[in-house]
Design an enzyme around this catalytic site. Structure first.
Site, PDB file in Angstrom:
ATOM      1  N   GLY A 100       0.814  -1.208   0.000  1.00  0.00           N
ATOM      2  CA  GLY A 100       0.000   0.000   0.000  1.00  0.00           C
ATOM      3  C   GLY A 100       0.848   1.258   0.000  1.00  0.00           C
ATOM      4  O   GLY A 100       0.547   2.221  -0.703  1.00  0.00           O
ATOM      5  N   GLU A 103      -4.928   5.649   4.081  1.00  0.00           N
ATOM      6  CA  GLU A 103      -4.630   6.788   3.187  1.00  0.00           C
ATOM      7  C   GLU A 103      -3.224   7.336   3.449  1.00  0.00           C
ATOM      8  O   GLU A 103      -3.005   8.549   3.481  1.00  0.00           O
ATOM      9  CB  GLU A 103      -5.719   7.863   3.279  1.00  0.00           C
TER      10      GLU A 103
HETATM   11  C1  LIG Z   1      -9.803  -0.419   7.256  1.00  0.00           C
HETATM   12  C2  LIG Z   1      -8.974  -0.068   6.054  1.00  0.00           C
HETATM   13  C3  LIG Z   1      -9.584   0.592   4.985  1.00  0.00           C
HETATM   14  C4  LIG Z   1      -8.829   0.876   3.826  1.00  0.00           C
HETATM   15  N1  LIG Z   1      -9.465   1.430   2.730  1.00  0.00           N
HETATM   16  C5  LIG Z   1      -8.781   1.512   1.554  1.00  0.00           C
HETATM   17  C6  LIG Z   1      -9.454   1.906   0.355  1.00  0.00           C
HETATM   18  O1  LIG Z   1     -10.641   2.223   0.333  1.00  0.00           O
HETATM   19  N2  LIG Z   1      -8.741   1.912  -0.808  1.00  0.00           N
HETATM   20  C7  LIG Z   1      -7.429   1.574  -0.855  1.00  0.00           C
HETATM   21  O2  LIG Z   1      -6.847   1.581  -1.942  1.00  0.00           O
HETATM   22  N3  LIG Z   1      -6.755   1.214   0.265  1.00  0.00           N
HETATM   23  C8  LIG Z   1      -7.404   1.169   1.471  1.00  0.00           C
HETATM   24  N4  LIG Z   1      -6.745   0.775   2.612  1.00  0.00           N
HETATM   25  C9  LIG Z   1      -5.327   0.443   2.526  1.00  0.00           C
HETATM   26  C10 LIG Z   1      -4.411   1.434   3.254  1.00  0.00           C
HETATM   27  O3  LIG Z   1      -4.347   2.646   2.555  1.00  0.00           O
HETATM   28  C11 LIG Z   1      -3.034   0.735   3.398  1.00  0.00           C
HETATM   29  O4  LIG Z   1      -3.205  -0.283   4.367  1.00  0.00           O
HETATM   30  C12 LIG Z   1      -1.947   1.690   3.810  1.00  0.00           C
HETATM   31  O5  LIG Z   1      -1.656   2.594   2.770  1.00  0.00           O
HETATM   32  C13 LIG Z   1      -0.650   0.954   4.187  1.00  0.00           C
HETATM   33  O6  LIG Z   1      -0.304   0.022   3.229  1.00  0.00           O
HETATM   34  P1  LIG Z   1       0.042  -1.498   3.672  1.00  0.00           P
HETATM   35  O7  LIG Z   1      -1.060  -1.966   4.541  1.00  0.00           O
HETATM   36  O8  LIG Z   1       0.351  -2.271   2.454  1.00  0.00           O
HETATM   37  O9  LIG Z   1       1.341  -1.360   4.577  1.00  0.00           O
HETATM   38  P2  LIG Z   1       2.839  -1.405   4.032  1.00  0.00           P
HETATM   39  O10 LIG Z   1       2.977  -0.478   2.882  1.00  0.00           O
HETATM   40  O11 LIG Z   1       3.235  -2.811   3.844  1.00  0.00           O
HETATM   41  O12 LIG Z   1       3.641  -0.807   5.268  1.00  0.00           O
HETATM   42  C14 LIG Z   1       4.005  -1.590   6.403  1.00  0.00           C
HETATM   43  C15 LIG Z   1       4.815  -0.699   7.355  1.00  0.00           C
HETATM   44  O13 LIG Z   1       6.031  -0.293   6.720  1.00  0.00           O
HETATM   45  C16 LIG Z   1       6.138   1.121   6.773  1.00  0.00           C
HETATM   46  N5  LIG Z   1       6.875   1.594   5.602  1.00  0.00           N
HETATM   47  C17 LIG Z   1       6.645   1.292   4.298  1.00  0.00           C
HETATM   48  N6  LIG Z   1       7.538   1.939   3.509  1.00  0.00           N
HETATM   49  C18 LIG Z   1       8.328   2.681   4.339  1.00  0.00           C
HETATM   50  C19 LIG Z   1       9.442   3.562   4.142  1.00  0.00           C
HETATM   51  N7  LIG Z   1       9.907   3.852   2.913  1.00  0.00           N
HETATM   52  N8  LIG Z   1      10.003   4.140   5.223  1.00  0.00           N
HETATM   53  C20 LIG Z   1       9.535   3.883   6.468  1.00  0.00           C
HETATM   54  N9  LIG Z   1       8.499   3.053   6.721  1.00  0.00           N
HETATM   55  C21 LIG Z   1       7.904   2.467   5.671  1.00  0.00           C
HETATM   56  C22 LIG Z   1       4.698   1.610   6.785  1.00  0.00           C
HETATM   57  O14 LIG Z   1       4.623   2.948   7.269  1.00  0.00           O
HETATM   58  C23 LIG Z   1       4.059   0.580   7.720  1.00  0.00           C
HETATM   59  O15 LIG Z   1       4.329   0.932   9.056  1.00  0.00           O
HETATM   60  C24 LIG Z   1      -7.457   0.547   3.790  1.00  0.00           C
HETATM   61  C25 LIG Z   1      -6.858  -0.076   4.880  1.00  0.00           C
HETATM   62  C26 LIG Z   1      -7.597  -0.401   5.984  1.00  0.00           C
HETATM   63  C27 LIG Z   1      -6.926  -1.130   7.124  1.00  0.00           C
END
Ligand SMILES: Cc1cc2nc3c(=O)[nH]c(=O)nc-3n(C[C@H](O)[C@H](O)[C@H](O)COP(=O)(O)OP(=O)(O)OC[C@H]3O[C@@H](n4cnc5c(N)ncnc54)[C@H](O)[C@@H]3O)c2cc1C
Length: 384
Positions: free
Chosen positions: A134, A365
């Protein structure tokens, strides 16, 4: 100008008061039950639609209220003072579902989708995140869309998509790879063959909102369902997310303020050692800190919204607003639960719900780390 204003115009104040009363009188009495049953609150959403909340920033010619994005933020804040599931349902439907169609859609797409989305009769969603990533959404994207004859053929999976599987969900904007280093957004109507909506996730919070995994298996939609121009998907979602961060910041401020509201009532009633607990300075200071956090986070989102409406760059301000607002929501939810003692851990009081709902604000987001990356880049540190 809103960039320097901290007082609302009479129109904005009237809207704020209307939504405040709706949240207090209609949402608050029943939302705890929906939350515990993990049930989507169709009747509340229907009433929000009748009030015009889903059309707030959409022009009247498309069936909206002809207001502005700041009006949407005020509504999100007032709803979240009482409940975040209802607020995120509105946020995702408008900011992620309808606004990209309004901003980037063709006249035909606007005509087809906006009147129903603006009335709340239909909900929109935006599928960006995938199981593989994400934060690094472009690097992690695997969903593809290939033109075949007059159709886009979509294959892939989207994770955590809000509003994507309700009975009234009508359309999902799907970000997909359409060529080498090329991402586009394609509008996929609900019920299209090859588009499967999984059952709801079991979540820690936002339990009365709808979040699903979506899969696309040779899912065909007409070529005309491309949102705006081919290859503009990346730019589209960056803009959508900048705006969405201001909206999520407003939601976080609402949650932070709701914690203050609940504590102010409780500390007058709950007694310990011969006094209401609000008599003790340790409790008063906690609540004073909570109010200060909600207030400063509100100023941050007002400022970001003001710049957005003025048409000047607001990326840094949006990231700051989201970062400080989610911090305020987390800190206030923790403190409010503490003020409530054992009752804070019981579902019968809203603060326990606020505690569970606050955490996602540091993730959705754009995580707090992503906000810091955006702020650092705006300070010129990105290329070091
Ligand atoms: C209830 C809910 C509703 C949602 N609704 C939507 C929606 O409607 N549409 C949609 O598209 N998405 C949606 N999402 C997805 C949400 O936007 C993502 O979960 C979020 O952007 C984080 O992505 P990820 O879960 O893949 O975490 P990851 O990207 O895997 O991140 C994991 C951890 O690593 C950290 N990290 C990653 N890269 C770096 C870096 N370069 N430096 C330091 N730290 C880093 C992150 O901050 C996090 O702590 C939703 C999520 C939830 C839980």
């Amino acid at each position: 100008m809103l960039t320097t204003l901290t007082m609302l115009t009479p129109e904005h104040e009237e809207l704020r008061k209307t939504v405040e009363a709706f949240a207090r009188d209609v949402v608050a009495p029943v939302i705890g039950g929906y939350y515990e049953r993990e049930e989507f609150p169709y009747e509340i959403v229907r009433q929000m639609g009748a009030m015009g909340l889903f059309g707030l920033p959409i022009p009247e010619e498309h069936g909206g209220m002809g207001g502005d994005y700041f009006a949407l933020c005020l509504a999100l804040e007032e709803l979240a003072r009482v409940d975040s599931s209802v607020s995120i349902t509105l946020e995702a439907a408008v900011s992620l579902g309808a606004m990209p169609i309004y901003r980037f859609g063709t006249p035909e797409q606007r005509e087809r989708w906006l009147p129903k989305l603006a009335s709340g009769e239909m909900l929109g969603a935006f599928g960006l995140t995938e199981p593989g990533g994400g934060s690094d959404v472009a690097g992690g994207m695997r969903t593809t869309a290939v033109l075949d004859g007059g159709d886009w053929v979509i294959n892939g999976t989207k994770a955590f998509i809000t509003n994507s599987g309700t009975d009234i969900t009508g359309v999902v904007g799907v970000a997909a790879i359409t060529g080498e280093r090329e991402i586009s957004t394609i509008l996929v109507p609900s019920g299209t063959p090859g588009f499967t909506v999984s059952k709801k996730y079991s979540k820690v919070g936002w339990n009365a909102s709808d979040t699903r995994e979506l899969s696309f298996s040779d899912c065909r939609v007409p070529a005309a369902n491309l949102l705006g121009e081919r290859g503009r998907g990346y730019a589209q979602f960056l803009q959508t997310l900048d705006e969405g961060r201001v909206a999520i910041a407003a939601l976080g401020v609402g949650l932070a303020q709701g914690c203050v509201d609940e504590c102010l009532k409780y500390v007058r009633e709950r007694r310990a050692f011969g006094h209401p607990i609000g008599h003790y300075q340790a409790i008063q200071f906690k609540i004073a800190d909570m109010e200060a956090r909600a207030h400063t986070a509100r100023l941050a989102y007002y400022h970001a919204a003001g710049k957005m409406l003025a048409g000047v760059p607001f990326k840094k301000e949006a990231a700051i607003a989201k970062l400080v607002s989610s911090n305020a929501a987390m800190d206030n939810a923790r403190d409010a639960t503490q003020v409530f003692g054992g009752y804070g851990f019981m579902n019968e009081f809203p603060v326990g719900r606020f505690y569970r709902d606050a955490k996602i604000l540091e993730i959705g987001e754009g995580t707090s780390e992503v906000q810091r990356i955006l702020i650092a880049r705006q300070l010129g540190l990105g290329d070091l």
